[in-house]
Design a protein around this motif. Sequence first.
Motif, PDB file in Angstrom:
ATOM      1  N   GLU A  11      88.974  39.439  10.315  1.00 45.79           N
ATOM      2  CA  GLU A  11      90.553  37.884   9.824  1.00 45.79           C
ATOM      3  C   GLU A  11      91.572  39.190   9.956  1.00 45.79           C
ATOM      4  O   GLU A  11      92.126  39.640   8.855  1.00 45.79           O
ATOM      5  N   ILE A  14      93.508  38.880   6.800  1.00 50.65           N
ATOM      6  CA  ILE A  14      92.554  39.979   5.384  1.00 50.65           C
ATOM      7  C   ILE A  14      92.938  41.416   5.518  1.00 50.65           C
ATOM      8  O   ILE A  14      93.848  42.435   5.330  1.00 50.65           O
ATOM      9  N   MET A  55      80.291  40.234   8.032  1.00 50.77           N
ATOM     10  CA  MET A  55      80.593  39.132   8.689  1.00 50.77           C
ATOM     11  C   MET A  55      81.340  39.966   9.973  1.00 50.77           C
ATOM     12  O   MET A  55      82.364  39.498  10.296  1.00 50.77           O
ATOM     13  N   ALA A  84      81.317  37.036   2.926  1.00 45.76           N
ATOM     14  CA  ALA A  84      81.588  36.110   1.503  1.00 45.76           C
ATOM     15  C   ALA A  84      80.409  35.388   1.154  1.00 45.76           C
ATOM     16  O   ALA A  84      80.839  34.331   0.326  1.00 45.76           O
ATOM     17  N   LYS A  85      79.164  35.959   1.501  1.00 45.59           N
ATOM     18  CA  LYS A  85      78.339  35.240   1.228  1.00 45.59           C
ATOM     19  C   LYS A  85      77.783  36.837  -0.519  1.00 45.59           C
ATOM     20  O   LYS A  85      77.426  37.763   0.034  1.00 45.59           O
ATOM     21  N   LYS A 105      84.046  37.768  -0.997  1.00 49.35           N
ATOM     22  CA  LYS A 105      84.854  37.391  -1.492  1.00 49.35           C
ATOM     23  C   LYS A 105      84.711  35.693  -2.228  1.00 49.35           C
ATOM     24  O   LYS A 105      83.818  36.084  -1.484  1.00 49.35           O
ATOM     25  N   PRO A 106      85.567  35.662  -2.686  1.00 52.40           N
ATOM     26  CA  PRO A 106      87.358  35.752  -2.196  1.00 52.40           C
ATOM     27  C   PRO A 106      86.907  37.537  -4.085  1.00 52.40           C
ATOM     28  O   PRO A 106      87.283  37.015  -4.726  1.00 52.40           O
TER      29      PRO A 106
ATOM     30  N   HIS B 139      81.470  29.989   4.697  1.00 49.41           N
ATOM     31  CA  HIS B 139      81.953  31.736   5.234  1.00 49.41           C
ATOM     32  C   HIS B 139      83.313  31.329   5.751  1.00 49.41           C
ATOM     33  O   HIS B 139      84.926  32.413   4.161  1.00 49.41           O
ATOM     34  N   LEU B 140      83.603  30.707   6.114  1.00 53.25           N
ATOM     35  CA  LEU B 140      85.327  30.212   6.536  1.00 53.25           C
ATOM     36  C   LEU B 140      85.694  29.814   5.341  1.00 53.25           C
ATOM     37  O   LEU B 140      87.223  30.441   5.362  1.00 53.25           O
ATOM     38  N   LEU B 142      85.849  30.806   2.416  1.00 50.04           N
ATOM     39  CA  LEU B 142      85.442  32.289   1.779  1.00 50.04           C
ATOM     40  C   LEU B 142      86.671  33.107   2.164  1.00 50.04           C
ATOM     41  O   LEU B 142      87.379  33.573   1.556  1.00 50.04           O
ATOM     42  N   SER B 143      86.908  32.803   3.181  1.00 54.96           N
ATOM     43  CA  SER B 143      87.569  34.364   4.359  1.00 54.96           C
ATOM     44  C   SER B 143      88.611  33.708   3.736  1.00 54.96           C
ATOM     45  O   SER B 143      90.092  34.392   3.297  1.00 54.96           O
TER      46      SER B 143
END
Lengths: 122, 432
Positions: A11, A14, A55, A84-85, A105-106, B139-140, B142-143
């Motif tokens: 990302e 990020i 990821m 994120a998981k 995350k976050p 997932h998106l 949270l990103s």
Amino acid sequence: MQKTITIIEDEPFIIEALTFLLQREGYLVKSVSDGALAVDFIIETRPNLVILDIMLPNVGGMKILEDIRATESISTLPVLMLTAKGQKKDRRAAEDAGASQFMTKPFENAALIKNVKEMLFS
Amino acid sequence: MASALLGTRIRENRKALGISQKNLARIAGVSASYLNLIEHNRRGIAGKTLNAIARALNADPAELSEGMNQALIDRVKTAAVRNTKIKTEHDRIEEFAARFPGFARLIARQSDQIDRRDEEFTILSDQLKHDPYFAEAMHLLLSNITTIRSTSDILATSSQMPAKTAQRFINNLAQEARKLSKTAEDIFDYFEPTSEQQVTSLDISPYESLLEKNRYYLNDLESDSVTIDQILVSLKLSADEYRATKKSLNSYKEMSENLPIQQFLVAAKNHNFDAIALAQYFNTDILSICFRLAHLPIKVEIPQFGLIQCDASGAVLYRKQLNSFSLPRYGGACPLWPVYRSLSQPLQPIRAMLDMPMGDRFHTISFAYPTEVAQIGMPALTEAIMLFTPDYAMLPKVAHGQTPQLDVGLQCTVCPRLACKARRAAYLLSNK
């Protein structure tokens, strides 16, 4: 001597935020967003610490972590895993694969910087 | 108690219909004074007279005579205890049901509806956990949130930041907020109940539902604490469902008898849960071992296995999914999965490590087998299974360390491997 941190994250915003935060703390920051290039990039740049997203496109973070641990020249590198998981199984799998630290995350910027400092200090 | 209230029930039914005692007596062919005695429970009736009064009241004679069906009373009791905050007159439920049969049925019906809604809610919650689109969308999300949180925190805490840098971060925030908005809209659209798949995805067989509830291990059946017939009785099944469920339960029982759990677990631990080594040890086929491995109790020291079984067209016949690996029921899975390759190599087990786009890794064994003796001129009927586990570290090193690695996905629509040559549908989460 200035310490180097490599961010492996797909990302771009990020990466930009992390780069700013870490540079503000005085670190040299490099980044790569394609998982397939990550291990070669680390071998080439020899950072003091890696921040690794679990990821990633092409090659996932877990595979990269396993490859880092299996490559003699970088096998002891401290690795901070991001995901994120925030599931327990991910944390366990990352720890089993040799992650030095794990954050979901976050995250809070301050918490991330604190973890980075502790990992580099130890 | 029930029969003693026969007269009361007749009186309440008559009043509910707005019929006078005199008129009911006339219609039923009894004297008004006799009906008065009956209604005050001072005369018992049966047979012809009961039938005549029941017919005049448009009621069931048995219900009038024996009181409310015990099952109905039990359902009202269930409704009464559902809400512990409201104190109900438990000791008078039978009387209530006798006096107000319509309300009793209404309460029972609504209680049943709540049970069904609860069950549907549980199924939907479970499906949500396994939905690959939803997992990727989360997932998106949270990103997006991570970027916004981190960037806004930087802006809030960096008072000396150059204007150009600050402007760049503000632009990032604006872009990320737009992405977040789009992701949220996509999720909302996804849950609009318009797609056929969403409607049919509720179609879980009673056997699968039973396994899911028991986390794919039927301890009572394995230990002979219950019989298959007892399980079948406890499920509310149509004739077709009964036959299908019985057949599946028989297969499960057969598996547990051929490979008893205690004996199997000892061997499995000795062979590090490697399906091929276990097939050799038990001198049996890989198929049986894979099914046994997919139906073990959940314990820390036992790796979790999922399983998918399909026919030669790829249609899913049976599946046990894991939270980390969802399996589409109606086709549309990744064509790179080794289970499909195994169909062209029957009886040849294939090992592969699957690297998923979201970073998960699974050790798999795929195996195709003929389902009947081949006949000249007819294509051999073949099925295939794929056993998979995220706990590959518990398997022998050779089973995963020297196994071919495949970059695969779940379904094209949620797979971000844009350059994949096997892609047959667009990646829906274009925000990425």
